[in-house]
Scaffold this active site. Structure first.
Site, short mmCIF file in Angstrom:
data_model
loop_
_atom_site.label_atom_id
_atom_site.label_comp_id
_atom_site.label_asym_id
_atom_site.label_seq_id
_atom_site.Cartn_x
_atom_site.Cartn_y
_atom_site.Cartn_z
N ARG A 101 0.82 -1.21 0.00
CA ARG A 101 0.00 0.00 0.00
C ARG A 101 0.85 1.26 0.00
O ARG A 101 0.54 2.23 -0.70
CB ARG A 101 -0.96 -0.02 1.20
N LYS A 136 3.40 24.62 -3.44
CA LYS A 136 2.06 24.14 -3.11
C LYS A 136 2.05 22.61 -3.17
O LYS A 136 1.43 21.99 -4.04
CB LYS A 136 1.02 24.75 -4.04
N LYS A 168 7.48 38.89 -2.66
CA LYS A 168 6.08 38.95 -3.09
C LYS A 168 5.40 40.19 -2.53
O LYS A 168 6.03 41.02 -1.87
CB LYS A 168 5.36 37.66 -2.68
N GLU A 202 7.84 39.61 -7.48
CA GLU A 202 6.47 39.55 -8.01
C GLU A 202 6.00 40.95 -8.38
O GLU A 202 6.15 41.90 -7.61
CB GLU A 202 5.54 38.97 -6.94
N ASP A 225 2.39 38.27 -12.13
CA ASP A 225 1.32 37.59 -11.40
C ASP A 225 -0.07 38.03 -11.83
O ASP A 225 -0.35 39.23 -11.93
CB ASP A 225 1.50 37.82 -9.90
#
Length: 298
Positions: A101, A136, A168, A202, A225
């Site tokens: 598994r 992510k 960012k 960004e 972005d």
């Protein structure tokens, strides 16, 4: 790769410990299968896609029982069609059942990521644009997610917070603007004797693009972005194209936002250096793979 192999083995050991629990055993297997029973099992692709995680499956069975052997008919990164048997594993039946598994879970996820990435890479063919991964990923599984992305033909982005400066919107706000943020980052890296670390910024507006281009000697990449707008079936890349005209090849560019299998081809036609997408890892559909046991003829 040595560091990554250490991380992968940690993942596998934690998964095995989780599976056998406080008793430290597989009570079903130990109660129904003789300890000396030897068998062979076959890996079957139950869907068409790109294989990834074969090496990881080897490591799983190695952790369970070093006497288990595997013969692969395919390799990591190979395409596979539904109904194809692509590997055989031989050894103690108990060992195969304990490792089954975990090996399948990791292979299915990695193959799903590789398949999704490869589909996006194919959509970009002929443009020169490369597909980047993101952070992510599932916590604790990033090394596997990013490895699978590469096996699907993708290009690696930063591994984490430590190996690239990515300034960012919130960093820009906290620092008082793009220029002070970039200057502070350069000063920090120089002080730490880490000027080799790349800086990405960004940007979201044309004014921000222009400001960043003015710092081209201090910036390695621009993230453009949310400059792609999707209206029904129409993918509007006009803002992205204008931003790329302002950049004019002075800095590598990364298009981000609204990136899906349906939009990535149109985005690539604008020819940013990279397109980053989190969808291939945060919304992955596992590739269906099974392992069928057969008793060996002794």
């Amino acid at each position: 790769m040595v560091e990554e192999e250490v991380e992968v083995r940690k993942i596998i050991r934690n998964a095995l410990a989780e599976d056998v629990g406080y008793r430290g055993e597989d009570v079903t297997t130990n109660s129904t299968v003789a300890a000396d029973k030897i068998c062979t099992a076959r890996f079957l692709a139950k869907a068409t896609g790109v294989l990834a995680g074969l090496k990881v499956a080897e490591m799983v069975f190695e952790e369970v029982d070093r006497d288990v052997t595997i013969e692969w008919l395919k390799k990591d990164g190979d395409a596979v069609t539904k109904g194809t048997y692509f590997g055989n594993v031989n050894g103690r039946a108990r060992s195969l059942l304990i490792g089954e598994r975990i090996a399948l879970n990791l292979m299915q996820r990695m193959s799903g990521i590789a398949t999704a990435t490869n589909r996006m890479v194919q959509k970009c063919e002929g443009t020169g644009t490369r597909i980047l991964d993101t952070r992510k990923t599932v916590p604790g599984l990033r090394v596997l997610d990013k490895w699978a992305h590469q096996l699907g033909g993708g290009t690696r982005h930063r591994a984490g917070l430590h190996d690239m400066v990515m300034i960012k919107d919130n960093h820009i706000t906290a620092a008082g603007g793009i220029t002070p943020a970039v200057n502070l980052a350069r000063q920090y890296l120089a002080k730490k004797n880490q000027s080799h670390i790349k800086i990405e910024v960004e940007v979201r507006t044309f004014d921000e693009v222009k400001e960043a281009v003015g710092l081209a000697d201090k910036i390695d990449r621009l993230m453009l972005d949310n400059m792609v707008v999707v209206k029904g079936d129409v993918v509007d890349t006009s803002m992205l194209r204008q931003a790329l005209q302002i950049v004019n090849g002075k800095i590598d560019t990364e298009a981000s936002g609204n990136v899906t299998l349906q939009t990535v081809g149109e985005i690539a036609k604008a020819k940013p250096t990279f397109i980053s997408t989190g969808a291939v890892t945060h919304s992955v559909i596992a590739l269906d793979i099974s392992l069928k046991i057969q008793l060996s003829r002794l």
